[in-house]
Design an enzyme around this catalytic site. Structure first.
Site, mmCIF file in Angstrom:
data_model
loop_
_atom_site.group_PDB
_atom_site.id
_atom_site.type_symbol
_atom_site.label_atom_id
_atom_site.label_comp_id
_atom_site.label_asym_id
_atom_site.label_seq_id
_atom_site.Cartn_x
_atom_site.Cartn_y
_atom_site.Cartn_z
ATOM 1 N N CYS A 112 26.395 16.387 41.074
ATOM 2 C CA CYS A 112 25.679 15.460 41.979
ATOM 3 C C CYS A 112 24.772 14.499 41.211
ATOM 4 O O CYS A 112 24.499 13.392 41.673
ATOM 5 C CB CYS A 112 24.837 16.243 42.976
ATOM 6 S SG CYS A 112 25.849 17.316 43.996
ATOM 7 N N HIS A 257 20.339 10.948 46.472
ATOM 8 C CA HIS A 257 21.613 11.645 46.626
ATOM 9 C C HIS A 257 21.774 12.085 48.080
ATOM 10 O O HIS A 257 20.836 12.618 48.680
ATOM 11 C CB HIS A 257 21.634 12.855 45.692
ATOM 12 C CG HIS A 257 22.836 13.708 45.863
ATOM 13 N ND1 HIS A 257 24.102 13.196 45.830
ATOM 14 C CD2 HIS A 257 22.960 15.042 46.089
ATOM 15 C CE1 HIS A 257 24.961 14.184 46.031
ATOM 16 N NE2 HIS A 257 24.293 15.305 46.190
ATOM 17 N N ASN A 287 28.798 14.235 51.793
ATOM 18 C CA ASN A 287 28.285 14.362 50.425
ATOM 19 C C ASN A 287 29.431 14.071 49.448
ATOM 20 O O ASN A 287 30.306 14.914 49.261
ATOM 21 C CB ASN A 287 27.727 15.774 50.215
ATOM 22 C CG ASN A 287 27.183 15.995 48.821
ATOM 23 O OD1 ASN A 287 27.429 15.198 47.911
ATOM 24 N ND2 ASN A 287 26.461 17.083 48.636
#
Ligand code: UT7
Length: 330
Positions: A112, A257, A287
């Site tokens: 991530c 994020h 995501n």
């Protein structure tokens, strides 16, 4: 010399998967997913569609905005935790697809946080004068590595596919460009969000037993990841702003994020940011791991939400644990 952004772009598969679509595959509901994550829909690849194809489409848009030909790219930094193959990494496949010369192609595997780490490498190359035009990509195909049953629902309703790309280059202006980075890791939590197999510690690297046990799927301790994410990202944003002598009051926009809308909302409250200082698009993309920040960045640039001179912060947290932030004067 500093590094500035010359162009941004993103691409997602055209296949849209809604929460109701997921409810047909597993025991979940639109209401649960919206309430706990904020996600309404996401994009997943069709069979045969690859991460490099998404990265190429995002790259073309970034190059078009920068008014640059592929041949003017001097180096590629490609962040992904979901490469098309075990080896080589996706960087060389993108180099081949772009049809450019034998420029360096570096793969970054920090999940991530991949885009922030990749950007820091590109920034170093540009500021030292090693390369002038660096293509930085964050791209993922998560949908092929998730267990699409009730057993895997805590992961499979969250993650999705997409790609973002930026082209960066030098500027002589001291008050413009990338100002600072703040980067961290904490391997004590490596197994809290990971993919166990295939791995070179196993002989063979992948076996029928491993597959039957589902060890090839992304596995997550959601509560632990959540707990660390809401502490680490605000801490890192404050640190990177402090390194530039600024505070959150100076911030035009925080691009965080996109892991869970609840995480982003808690972070906003912790940092005392107004709604116009944050940007969330997880509702429509889920995501997308390393791709979330460059996708959000491109949307904000094209919507005119980022103007010359604006102070921007980017922050990410995820598997590793790895986390970090960047501060940019646009
Ligand atoms: O990119 C960075 C990495 N990822 C993240 O940052 C994610 C961080 N974590 C999270 O976002 C949240 O922990 C989740 C959204 C993954 C889970 O939310 P939660 O509020 O922590 O739920 P939970 O895991 O505590 O589960 C609560 C209940 C459980 O049922 P019981 O045991 O209470 O009967 C789960 O089985 O919700 C159930 N559940 C679901 N129900 C419907 C878990 N996933 C689902 C689902 N649909 N998709």
């Amino acid at each position: 010399m500093r590094t500035r952004f010359l162009g941004t772009g993103f691409a997602v598969p055209d296949r849209v998967v809604t929460n109701d679509d997921l409810s047909e595959m597993m025991d979940t509901s639109d209401e649960w997913i919206r309430t706990r994550t904020g996600i309404q829909e996401r994009h997943w690849v069709r069979e045969g569609e690859t991460g490099v194809e998404l990265a190429l489409a995002a790259t073309r848009r970034a190059l078009e905005m920068a008014d640059l030909a592929p041949s003017s790219v001097d180096a590629i930094v490609y962040a992904t935790s979901t490469p098309d193959h075990f080896a080589p990494g996706n960087g060389v496949f993108l180099q081949r697809a772009l049809g450019v010369g034998t420029i360096p192609a570096l793969d970054i595997r920090t999940q991530c946080s991949g885009f922030i780490y990749a950007l820091s490498v590109a920034d170093g190359w540009v500021r030292t004068g090693q390369y002038r035009r660096v293509l930085v990509v964050g791209a993922e195909v998560q949908s092929t590595g998730m267990l699409l049953t009730t057993e895997g629902r805590n992961v499979s309703v969250l993650f999705a596919d997409g790609a973002g790309a930026v082209v960066v280059g030098p500027t002589d202006r001291e008050d413009r460009g990338i100002l600072a980075f703040d980067l961290h890791s904490e391997g004590a939590h490596a197994e809290k969000l990971w993919v166990d197999s295939p791995g070179s510690r196993y002989h063979p690297r992948v076996s029928v037993e491993q597959i039957e046990a589902g060890r090839q799927y992304l596995d997550m301790d959601g509560k632990e990841v959540f707990r660390h994410a809401v502490a680490r990202m605000p801490e890192s944003v404050r640190a990177v702003l402090a390194a530039t002598g600024r505070t959150t009051a100076d911030l035009k926009l925080l691009l965080a994020h996109q892991a869970n809308l609840r995480i982003s909302e808690m972070m906003q409250r912790t940092l005392c940011l107004r709604d116009d200082q944050v940007y969330n698009n997880i509702m429509f993309y889920g995501n997308t791991t390393a791709a979330t920040i460059p996708i959000a960045l491109d949307e904000c640039v094209r919507q005119g939400r980022i103007q010359e001179g604006d102070l921007i912060a980017m922050t990410a947290f995820g598997s590793g644990f790895l986390w970090g932030s960047a501060a940019v004067a646009w």
